[in-house]
Write a protein that holds these residues in place. Structure first.
Motif, PDB file in Angstrom:
ATOM      1  N   ARG A   1       0.831  -1.206   0.000  1.00  0.00           N
ATOM      2  CA  ARG A   1       0.000   0.000   0.000  1.00  0.00           C
ATOM      3  C   ARG A   1       0.864   1.253   0.000  1.00  0.00           C
ATOM      4  N   GLY A   2       1.903   1.267   0.845  1.00  0.00           N
ATOM      5  CA  GLY A   2       2.795   2.421   0.895  1.00  0.00           C
ATOM      6  C   GLY A   2       3.516   2.627  -0.425  1.00  0.00           C
ATOM      7  N   ARG A   3       3.927   1.528  -1.048  1.00  0.00           N
ATOM      8  CA  ARG A   3       4.585   1.627  -2.355  1.00  0.00           C
ATOM      9  C   ARG A   3       3.651   2.263  -3.367  1.00  0.00           C
ATOM     10  N   ARG A   4       2.393   1.832  -3.371  1.00  0.00           N
ATOM     11  CA  ARG A   4       1.418   2.367  -4.324  1.00  0.00           C
ATOM     12  C   ARG A   4       1.186   3.859  -4.086  1.00  0.00           C
ATOM     13  N   GLU A   5       1.079   4.270  -2.823  1.00  0.00           N
ATOM     14  CA  GLU A   5       0.872   5.683  -2.490  1.00  0.00           C
ATOM     15  C   GLU A   5       2.017   6.542  -3.021  1.00  0.00           C
ATOM     16  N   VAL A   6       3.241   6.078  -2.793  1.00  0.00           N
ATOM     17  CA  VAL A   6       4.407   6.865  -3.201  1.00  0.00           C
ATOM     18  C   VAL A   6       4.515   6.909  -4.721  1.00  0.00           C
ATOM     19  N   LEU A   7       4.314   5.772  -5.385  1.00  0.00           N
ATOM     20  CA  LEU A   7       4.425   5.754  -6.840  1.00  0.00           C
ATOM     21  C   LEU A   7       3.370   6.648  -7.484  1.00  0.00           C
ATOM     22  N   GLU A   8       2.134   6.600  -6.984  1.00  0.00           N
ATOM     23  CA  GLU A   8       1.085   7.461  -7.534  1.00  0.00           C
ATOM     24  C   GLU A   8       1.431   8.930  -7.348  1.00  0.00           C
ATOM     25  N   THR A   9       2.006   9.262  -6.195  1.00  0.00           N
ATOM     26  CA  THR A   9       2.405  10.641  -5.924  1.00  0.00           C
ATOM     27  C   THR A   9       3.483  11.090  -6.887  1.00  0.00           C
ATOM     28  N   VAL A  10       4.499  10.257  -7.053  1.00  0.00           N
ATOM     29  CA  VAL A  10       5.633  10.604  -7.914  1.00  0.00           C
ATOM     30  C   VAL A  10       5.193  10.741  -9.357  1.00  0.00           C
ATOM     31  N   GLU A  11       4.374   9.806  -9.820  1.00  0.00           N
ATOM     32  CA  GLU A  11       3.926   9.861 -11.216  1.00  0.00           C
ATOM     33  C   GLU A  11       3.074  11.101 -11.469  1.00  0.00           C
ATOM     34  N   ALA A  12       2.228  11.465 -10.508  1.00  0.00           N
ATOM     35  CA  ALA A  12       1.400  12.664 -10.661  1.00  0.00           C
ATOM     36  C   ALA A  12       2.259  13.927 -10.720  1.00  0.00           C
ATOM     37  N   LEU A  13       3.320  13.977  -9.926  1.00  0.00           N
ATOM     38  CA  LEU A  13       4.208  15.142  -9.947  1.00  0.00           C
ATOM     39  C   LEU A  13       4.841  15.318 -11.314  1.00  0.00           C
ATOM     40  N   CYS A  14       5.157  14.200 -11.963  1.00  0.00           N
ATOM     41  CA  CYS A  14       5.736  14.278 -13.303  1.00  0.00           C
ATOM     42  C   CYS A  14       4.672  14.615 -14.340  1.00  0.00           C
ATOM     43  N   ARG A  15       3.585  13.860 -14.347  1.00  0.00           N
ATOM     44  CA  ARG A  15       2.588  14.002 -15.420  1.00  0.00           C
ATOM     45  C   ARG A  15       1.796  15.298 -15.320  1.00  0.00           C
ATOM     46  N   SER A  16       1.450  15.703 -14.084  1.00  0.00           N
ATOM     47  CA  SER A  16       0.583  16.875 -13.915  1.00  0.00           C
ATOM     48  C   SER A  16       1.358  18.167 -13.706  1.00  0.00           C
ATOM     49  N   ASP A  17       2.528  18.058 -13.058  1.00  0.00           N
ATOM     50  CA  ASP A  17       3.260  19.266 -12.688  1.00  0.00           C
ATOM     51  C   ASP A  17       4.549  19.472 -13.472  1.00  0.00           C
ATOM     52  N   GLY A  18       4.902  18.507 -14.301  1.00  0.00           N
ATOM     53  CA  GLY A  18       6.066  18.672 -15.167  1.00  0.00           C
ATOM     54  C   GLY A  18       7.406  18.539 -14.481  1.00  0.00           C
ATOM     55  N   ILE A  19       7.418  17.983 -13.261  1.00  0.00           N
ATOM     56  CA  ILE A  19       8.683  17.788 -12.564  1.00  0.00           C
ATOM     57  C   ILE A  19       9.409  16.585 -13.175  1.00  0.00           C
ATOM     58  N   THR A  20      10.667  16.756 -13.465  1.00  0.00           N
ATOM     59  CA  THR A  20      11.483  15.655 -13.968  1.00  0.00           C
ATOM     60  C   THR A  20      11.737  14.673 -12.826  1.00  0.00           C
ATOM     61  N   VAL A  21      11.500  13.392 -13.067  1.00  0.00           N
ATOM     62  CA  VAL A  21      11.652  12.372 -12.038  1.00  0.00           C
ATOM     63  C   VAL A  21      12.720  11.371 -12.457  1.00  0.00           C
ATOM     64  N   VAL A  22      13.662  11.122 -11.545  1.00  0.00           N
ATOM     65  CA  VAL A  22      14.629  10.040 -11.719  1.00  0.00           C
ATOM     66  C   VAL A  22      14.420   9.086 -10.551  1.00  0.00           C
ATOM     67  N   LEU A  23      13.916   7.892 -10.858  1.00  0.00           N
ATOM     68  CA  LEU A  23      13.561   6.913  -9.835  1.00  0.00           C
ATOM     69  C   LEU A  23      14.537   5.744  -9.871  1.00  0.00           C
ATOM     70  N   ILE A  24      15.270   5.548  -8.774  1.00  0.00           N
ATOM     71  CA  ILE A  24      16.117   4.370  -8.615  1.00  0.00           C
ATOM     72  C   ILE A  24      15.252   3.302  -7.956  1.00  0.00           C
ATOM     73  N   THR A  25      15.105   2.153  -8.600  1.00  0.00           N
ATOM     74  CA  THR A  25      14.200   1.148  -8.063  1.00  0.00           C
ATOM     75  C   THR A  25      14.641  -0.249  -8.465  1.00  0.00           C
ATOM     76  N   HIS A  26      14.220  -1.236  -7.671  1.00  0.00           N
ATOM     77  CA  HIS A  26      14.386  -2.637  -8.073  1.00  0.00           C
ATOM     78  C   HIS A  26      13.026  -3.296  -8.261  1.00  0.00           C
ATOM     79  N   HIS A  27      11.961  -2.489  -8.223  1.00  0.00           N
ATOM     80  CA  HIS A  27      10.605  -2.995  -8.467  1.00  0.00           C
ATOM     81  C   HIS A  27      10.248  -2.752  -9.926  1.00  0.00           C
ATOM     82  N   MET A  28      10.110  -3.816 -10.691  1.00  0.00           N
ATOM     83  CA  MET A  28       9.882  -3.673 -12.125  1.00  0.00           C
ATOM     84  C   MET A  28       8.506  -3.103 -12.440  1.00  0.00           C
TER      85      MET A  28
END
Length: 278
Positions: A174-201
């Motif tokens: 659940r926490g992973r989903r909350e954070v990913l949705e937040t990060v994706e919205a910041l990029c898609r809606s607000d135009g912030i460039t996102v660099v995500l280091i992850t091991h979750h495919m």
């Protein structure tokens, strides 16, 4: 379009470790894009992330943020205002006993006007869906909520780039989903460039671009639909692929004529249904 970050022939080594942690990396990161950096443990992905806002400096080569070289001491503060970092453990970034005080910490230390701080704090907390928790104690929040507060604290600096170093590694689904949705919205809606280091495919599948690292080098670079179908190559690098891509790969090997670039459960189900209903 000019890159927001330019990495030119970057090489880096740690004083207490043999060999180079990064080896001759050249990358451009375009503004407003969502880039996921993948790699097995020790591949250099976190070391690369720490070069993007001058936590680490190149041994050789250069990292430029809007043309400012991280090697130049006078560029340090302007670069860190433009490139914000969020780390794996939110407890390491939360410094105050009240959520809104924590988010205000960085702009206060930069001498931002109090009225502007109030605006930034409220806006940042709303961006990450934590405004209603502004008077709460951070230690009473869930892991996902803490990480969203940590992201809000970075947003209050008004960065152009948000770098997240495995921000969901310590979180439940659940926490992973909350954070990913937040990060994706910041990029898609607000135009912030996102660099995500992850091991979750499954997280990486949401990105515009994947950068795959191995032994300090970039070995693949492209869109998820171009990279993930290379299942055997990724397995050789000790990486997995989204479950739907893996299933499609196995069914293709068994003779079912499916597209190799499916990324989601829905796409996989539709593709299988389409074949079976012919």
């Amino acid at each position: 379009m000019e890159p927001v970050i330019e990495i030119k022939n970057l090489t880096f080594s740690y004083a207490d470790a043999p060999g180079n942690a990064l080896e001759n990396i050249t990358l451009d990161i375009e503004p407003g894009t969502f880039v996921a950096v993948l790699g097995a443990n020790g591949s250099g992905k976190s070391t690369l992330a720490k070069h993007l806002n001058a936590i680490l400096l190149p041994k050789e080569g250069d990292v430029l943020v809007r043309g400012m070289n991280t090697r130049e001491p006078e560029n340090l503060i302007p670069i860190r205002r433009r490139v914000g970092m969020v780390f794996q453990n939110p407890d390491n970034q939360i410094v105050a006993n009240v959520v809104e005080d924590d988010v205000a910490f960085a702009p206060e230390n930069l001498g931002v006007d109090p009225a502007e701080i109030r605006r930034r704090v409220d806006g940042s907390l709303r961006h990450v869906g934590m405004y209603d928790f502004r008077l709460h104690a951070p230690h009473l929040l869930s892991g996902g909520q803490k990480q969203r507060v940590a992201i809000a604290g970075v947003l209050a600096m008004q960065p152009e780039v948000l770098v997240l170093d495995e921000p969901t590694a310590m979180l439940d689904p659940r926490g992973r989903r909350e954070v990913l949705e937040t990060v994706e919205a910041l990029c898609r809606s607000d135009g912030i460039t996102v660099v995500l280091i992850t091991h979750h495919m499954d997280e990486a599948a949401h990105a515009d671009r994947l950068v795959v690292m191995d032994k300090g080098r970039v070995v693949m670079d492209g869109a998820p639909r171009d990279i993930f179908p290379r299942v055997e190559e990724l397995k050789a690098l000790s990486l997995t692929v989204p479950e739907s891509t893996e299933l499609a790969h196995e069914l293709i090997a068994a003779g079912l004529p499916l597209p190799a670039d499916v990324l989601t459960n829905t796409e996989c189900a539709d593709a299988i249904g389409g074949v079976l209903c012919r």
